[in-house]
Design a protein around this motif. Sequence first.
Motif: not given
Lengths: 364, 165
Positions: A203-207
């Motif tokens: 549940x993480x992404x690159x910003x």
Amino acid sequence: MEEAIVIGAGPAGLSAAIEAAKYGVKITVIDENSRPGGQLFKQIHRFFGSSAHFAGTRGYEIGNYLLSESKSLGVRVLLNTAVWGIFSENRLGIKTEEKTEIIQAKKIIIATGASENPVCFPGWTLPGVMGAGAVQTMMNLHRVLPGKKILMVGSGNVGLIVSYQLLQAGADVIAVVELLPEIGGYLVHAMKIARAGVNIFTSHTIIKAEGRNGVQKVIVGKVDEKFQIIKGSEKEYKVDLICIAAGLTPLIELCMMAGCELSYLQSIGGFVPLHNEDMETTVPGVYIAGDVSGIEEASTAIEEGRLTGVAVAESLGFISKKMAKERKIEIWSNLAELRSGPFGEEKRIAKECLLREFKTKYGR
Amino acid sequence: MEDKNIFSESYYSNSPGYPSEERLRKGKVAIIECVEEIPCNVCEIACRKGAIRVGKPITNLPELIEEKCTGCGQCIPGCPGLAIFCIDNNYSKTHSTISLPYEFLPLPEKGQIVFCLNRSGKEICKGMIVRVVPPEKNNHTAIVTVAILKRYSGDVRWIKIKRKK
């Protein structure tokens, strides 16, 4: 006129050529790269699967095996040769290092594989943002480590395996980020890097990525169930390489140019050519095998290639219907085995849909 | 209750590849931490004693037939998922050993003190290398055996060699 031409010398293309050549088909494999083998020679890990086939063998060893097999069977391999077009009556436009010409074949097998999906974010054009395939090429073929501190984007098997290989090469994998709430690939692949200290953030992404002349830092964040970034969850890491492993898309351009009818199936990578149980597309005489017919593993690509090889040999009259049928049943049962279990389910269903759609529309 | 933490021993210890507590007490035995139904059966052939069974369908979880297992470690480099370890809880009165697949350089040396990590990569204790089967023997996968205090044997799954500055 050539008997049969295969486009793409990866696991599917080589296996198709080997299988067809076994029955006496004179077959040529064309590849735009300077080396045959497709992605196999970058794969230094052991493959999963049935011990009766290649499982437990490292990818490059399978590559070596396929090359020596094709050599001993007299398969012609044209390297540094691009197929730039496909026209009516199975004519191909090819460009070698010296010239451009048109060649024609009774049967054409398209085994062009797939390309990597990009991920777009502010800073994605900075040097140091790279696809997992390119990282593997640099690291495992050319022995150049493309970065020392790495953020991996994507936790499918490719992301997990390449992370492990980066650790083996001496790099630090700072973290793996995965947009979905679950790890995408096999747990055993995840555990190999987890126990070595790599964090896998689901549940993480690159910003965004920042840096002067290349990647110097990356900001990642946690996402909610609607994939929106949760404010205040941002984390910053100093990295010099962002490796993207966000899935693959079948390379269907030549199939489209040939006029093959397509179907859209998200679970196997998007648009893929409709095909029958012989891997023949809606254009008679044009066959497909491997990732171009839907994203799967190298082991399934090998079996699909074999299937295509038998079908081509049969339709050219090199083996009897009965012999071909027996061999096809054997290959289909291998494929069923490789696609079994919870991980294979989506792919299995998608492949069945393709076959059913073909049958409903064309009755073959 | 089912444990949802993929880093804890109990996530694996109820699977058919994990030896019973009784068998673990008896000494050398293989531990198979393979809990997803992957189409793979390499371990079944890797064990020459017939102590690992997958059968059909190929997605069955590997089952350890613990009375046949001698803890020889042949299965360790066979697993493409590097998910098989061997534990000897009778190594000494105070210490157990764990053997693990190792595909990194430099290789540790016998007698070397290393950091021992759990499934989530946390250093939990130190250990001493007691055996190294070189990578040439098993197609580039070395087998490293490390001695650790008994109470850590359910958790230690990795070693870390501090890089020389």
